[in-house]
Design a protein around this motif. Structure first.
Motif, short mmCIF file in Angstrom:
data_model
loop_
_atom_site.label_atom_id
_atom_site.label_comp_id
_atom_site.label_asym_id
_atom_site.label_seq_id
_atom_site.Cartn_x
_atom_site.Cartn_y
_atom_site.Cartn_z
N LYS A 1 0.91 -0.79 0.28
CA LYS A 1 0.07 0.03 0.34
C LYS A 1 0.98 0.79 -0.18
N LYS A 2 2.03 1.31 0.54
CA LYS A 2 3.01 2.70 0.53
C LYS A 2 3.14 2.72 -1.50
N ILE A 3 3.93 1.59 -1.66
CA ILE A 3 3.32 1.94 -2.67
C ILE A 3 2.57 2.59 -3.77
N ILE A 4 1.40 1.84 -3.83
CA ILE A 4 0.18 2.96 -4.30
C ILE A 4 0.23 4.69 -3.39
N MET B 1 0.58 10.35 -4.47
CA MET B 1 1.07 11.50 -4.08
C MET B 1 1.38 12.63 -5.03
N LEU B 2 2.85 11.41 -5.45
CA LEU B 2 3.56 11.54 -6.52
C LEU B 2 2.66 13.13 -7.65
N THR B 3 2.09 11.95 -8.62
CA THR B 3 0.81 12.14 -9.24
C THR B 3 0.25 13.66 -9.20
N ILE B 4 -0.38 13.28 -7.15
CA ILE B 4 -1.12 14.62 -7.45
C ILE B 4 -0.58 15.99 -7.02
N LEU B 5 0.22 15.83 -6.25
CA LEU B 5 1.08 17.00 -5.88
C LEU B 5 2.21 17.69 -7.11
N SER C 1 1.73 4.80 -11.66
CA SER C 1 0.51 4.71 -11.75
C SER C 1 0.23 4.08 -13.11
N TYR C 2 0.95 4.06 -14.32
CA TYR C 2 0.50 2.85 -15.47
C TYR C 2 0.76 1.58 -15.12
N LYS C 3 1.82 1.86 -14.38
CA LYS C 3 2.27 0.25 -14.42
C LYS C 3 1.94 -0.51 -13.68
N LEU D 1 8.91 17.42 -12.56
CA LEU D 1 10.51 15.93 -11.91
C LEU D 1 9.50 15.04 -10.88
N MET D 2 8.33 15.40 -10.81
CA MET D 2 6.97 14.20 -9.32
C MET D 2 6.38 14.51 -10.72
N THR D 3 5.94 14.42 -10.96
CA THR D 3 4.87 13.72 -12.44
C THR D 3 5.05 12.69 -13.00
N ILE D 4 5.89 12.72 -13.87
CA ILE D 4 7.34 11.13 -13.92
C ILE D 4 7.42 10.39 -13.75
N PRO D 5 7.66 10.08 -12.61
CA PRO D 5 7.84 8.74 -11.51
C PRO D 5 6.63 8.19 -11.59
N GLY D 6 5.36 9.53 -10.78
CA GLY D 6 4.36 9.85 -9.90
C GLY D 6 3.19 9.07 -11.55
N ILE D 7 3.06 9.16 -12.99
CA ILE D 7 2.49 8.53 -13.73
C ILE D 7 2.70 7.62 -14.22
N TYR D 8 4.32 7.53 -14.58
CA TYR D 8 5.14 5.71 -14.75
C TYR D 8 4.70 5.07 -13.92
#
Length: 122
Positions: A44-47, A52-56, A96-98, A87-94
């Motif tokens: 659940k931490k990863i999710i 959080m990364l995507t929203i922020l 989230s897609y995975k 910098l926060m959106t790129i890994p968050g979206i990636y």
């Protein structure tokens, strides 16, 4: 592995035969027999970090763009927000897609590959 020679005209060809008895763990067929993982396999931490990364990141991008359109000459205010937002959106979206692909995958083999790509320490 044994090599058996075959003669076809002037060319010698070799047929590879696998003599090992315990190679069944590498086949995709075994993954088809296993049941699929549930979404509980991903901590659940990863999710939560992904969300959080995507929203922020999107929030920082929106605030940075609003400051850019409001005061384009004062780049000290909006440039760091745009940079941190990207910098926060790129890994968050990636990730989230995975996680979404993991949830909708139809084979255990795909799920195993996705779990190995996620930053999870067991």
């Amino acid at each position: 592995m044994n090599l058996k020679p075959h003669k076809l005209g002037q060319i010698d060809e070799f047929e590879l035969q696998n003599t090992s008895k315990d190679d069944s763990h590498n086949t995709v067929q075994n993954f088809k027999d296993l049941p699929l993982f549930h979404l509980n396999a991903i901590p659940k931490k990863i999710i939560a970090i992904t969300i959080m990364l995507t929203i922020l990141g999107i929030t920082f991008l929106i605030i940075g763009l609003l400051l850019f359109f409001k005061q384009p000459s004062n780049y000290d205010q909006y440039l760091p927000l745009l940079f941190i937002g990207i910098l926060m959106t790129i890994p968050g979206i990636y990730y989230s897609y995975k996680i979404t692909v993991f949830a909708y995958s139809r084979s255990r083999y795909e799920q195993e590959q996705i779990i190995q790509e996620l930053p999870i320490e067991y």
